[in-house]
Each structure stands twice: as C-alpha cells, then as structure tokens.
Design a protein around this motif. Structure first.
Motif: not given
Length: 368
Positions: A86-102
């Motif tokens: 995913v494009d980080g500019n489209a999603w989140s400046a500080d991406p966090v999802l429970d249980g997901t490796e970023i």
C-alpha cells in the motif's frame, strides 16, 4: 489460469472530506508492505509493475484504486497469501495493524536526491493550491449532500415503514442462511468514488462471479441504505461474512453488501451506479413500487425537478474542483518524476517480489 481480480476503493472524496476505510481493508493480513516517501507517480508505477508481475498467477488479487484518478493504483492485496502492498501516503503516517507485520519500503532509494530536493522546493505553492481546492471540493460535496437531503424528504415522508421492514425481514429469511456456525468477518470498502472525471464504480467486477445479484431500484430516501444497514447487522448476528460497501459520496450511507459464502450481492442500482440484470440469477427489487406511496413522483414532479437541477449543478462544480486538483497534481508530479530512476524502481519492485516469494510457497499458487 490467472486468479480472480477485484477492483475497489479504500478512500473517497466525500461530503465528509477525504474518508478512509484502509484499516478495515487491510485488517487480517499477515504482512503489509508500506511504500513511504514522496515520489510523484513513482508509487503507482511501482504498484503497476507488481500487478504486472503477478498478472498470470492464481492468487486472488485486489486492486485498490486511487480516489482522485482511478486509473492509478494505491494498493494491492494478494488474498490467499494474506499480503498487502500500500502507498503510505494513502494509508497512514504511522501504520499499525494488530497482528500484522509492517514492512516499510523507502521509495526514495529509487530517486535522485539532488533533483528531489529541487522538486520539493519548487512545488510548495502548488501543494498549497491543491489543499485549497480539495477544501473547496469537500465543501461543495457537503452542500450537494444537503440538497440531496431535500430530495430525499419527499420519499421519506411517503415511505410505508411497515412495508420497508417487511422487505428487509423477507430478504433476510430467504437469503441469509448461515453455512456454518462461526463469528462473522466484516470488511468495509468503497465500490465507487468521485474522481476527477466524475463517478466511477466497480459493481460489475465485484459481483461478476456471484451466483445471485439483487439490483435494488428506488428513489433517494426510499430506504435502500437503511435496509442494507439492517441486513448487515442481521448477517453479523447470524455469523455470515459480509463485505460492506459504503457510498463514495456520503460514507454514512451504504451502497452494497456482498456475502461471499452465499455467493450473493444486494446493491443500490440507481444513478450514479445504475446497472441492470443481464443473466440468470439477477433480480430487481424495486423499493419505490413496494414501499412508497403511489403517485409520489407525480405529486411532487416540479419540486423534484428543481432540486435535481440544483443537485446536478453542485455535483458538477465539485467534480470540476477535483479536475483542477488533478491538473495541478500532474504538474507537481512532473517535477518529482524527473527525479525517478527507472532502473532503481525496477530493482525496488524485484526486492518486494523476492520478499513475498520468501513469505509464501509461490510455486503452489502459480500455474506451471
């Protein structure tokens, strides 16, 4: 044989501003690659290279389109692999999802730093102009929604609520039959968006493989979205997985529900995403005929015509503002594109592909 391809949006240019459903879209994935950094069109080009590389494999691929220009991608999901890019500019400046490796991918590695610095310095005024145009567009969308509220009132005031509730309960009893006892998985997306060229939707693509499609016809305010909300809640209670598709104009409204386990979709099939039955398994559900007082269209024809004209005018104005954003953004991106090293971009794509190969048993998911 290549796997199924699904097209949709995770964000929308709406009456509530730029509205995102990315946290829901990406939820449940094992790994998400986030492409960070200013790159002009570089991120969509990188995603395009990845899409082409996986074109012939048997994964189900989700192509997440950019809300301003749907011809560009801002994300890809490989469904069976449980991997997203995913494009980080489209999603989140500080991406966090429970249980997901970023995994962060720095696209600046494919940019010539000295040219990039010049681009960043030379586009400040244009960036500010785009921000102002976006603000005006969202305000225009909100005024358009208020006009739409006026339009809806004629039908809300003449809605037979008992009949509307009966339509909903009859549908649930006929179609929402659980296949097994479990908790329901709920995913939220946009089936369409207000782009610089106007309204775009992917209803045909999203429903093409389904056995049953219910085309809901009606008028603004005839209870379509309310019915979808009640059905979504009932499906969750019954443990039925549901894809909920929000309206790209008013995100508080729902336009479609897909129940993958039941091979079933029910959707608002009126403008700006009007479609018609074309095969066995398609059915029209006309809530105007079933739940609105007979003669309502005729009784308020003049008032509705005036409101429709105002609505159309304001919507055109909103889209024109997005078109101005697109024009200026193209100019900005020309500056950034000059800093892009095509060979380095290709290398970056290969690095992502190699990492995904390491995460998955690719040979088992690819045609020999």
């Amino acid at each position: 044989m290549a796997g199924q391809v699904k097209h949709y949006f995770a964000r929308g240019n709406t009456a509530e501003g730029l509205y995102t459903l990315y946290d829901s879209v990406l939820s449940g994935l094992d790994t998400v690659f986030v492409i960070n950094g200013r790159s002009g069109s570089g991120t969509s080009e990188l995603l395009g290279k990845l899409a082409e590389a996986w074109r012939d494999n048997v994964w189900t691929k989700h192509y997440i389109h950019e809300t301003l220009d749907n011809e560009r991608l801002e994300g890809i999901i490989l469904e069976e692999a449980r991997i997203g890019i995913v494009d980080g500019n489209a999603w989140s400046a500080d991406p966090v999802l429970d249980g997901t490796e970023i995994r962060i991918v720095d696209i600046s590695e494919a940019l010539r730093s000295e040219i990039l610095e010049e681009a960043e310095a030379g586009t400040v005024e244009q960036e500010q102009e785009m921000a102002g145009l976006y603000k005006n567009a969202y305000e225009s969308f909100l005024r358009t929604l208020r006009i739409h509220d006026e339009w809806e009132k004629f039908y809300i005031d003449n809605l037979d609520r008992e009949a509307a509730n009966r339509i909903t309960s009859d549908f649930a009893d006929e179609y929402l039959i659980p296949v097994r006892s479990k908790g329901a998985k709920i995913t939220r997306r946009f089936l369409g968006a207000a782009t610089w060229q106007g309204a775009v939707d992917y209803v045909p693509n999203l429903t093409d493989s389904l056995r049953t499609r219910i085309f809901v016809k009606g008028r603004p305010g005839s209870g379509k979205s309310t019915m979808f909300k009640k059905l979504a809640k009932e499906a969750e209670t019954r443990g039925i997985d549901t894809e909920i598709y929000h309206c790209g104009f008013d995100p508080n409204s729902l336009d479609m529900l897909i129940f993958p386990e039941l091979s079933l979709a029910i959707f608002d099939s009126t403008a700006p995403h009007e479609h018609f039955p074309s095969r066995e398994g398609d059915r029209i559900l006309d809530v105007y005929e079933l739940a609105i007082k007979e003669g309502t269209d005729e009784a308020f024809a003049d008032e509705i015509a005036e409101i429709r004209a105002r609505y159309t005018s304001f919507m055109k104005n909103s889209i024109a503002l997005l078109s101005d954003v697109k024009r200026i953004r193209d100019e900005v991106w020309e500056e950034y594109d000059a800093a892009m090293d095509p060979k380095s971009l290709k290398v970056l794509a290969s690095l992502i592909i190699n990492q995904i190969d390491e995460l998955t048993n690719t040979s088992a998911l690819t045609e020999e």
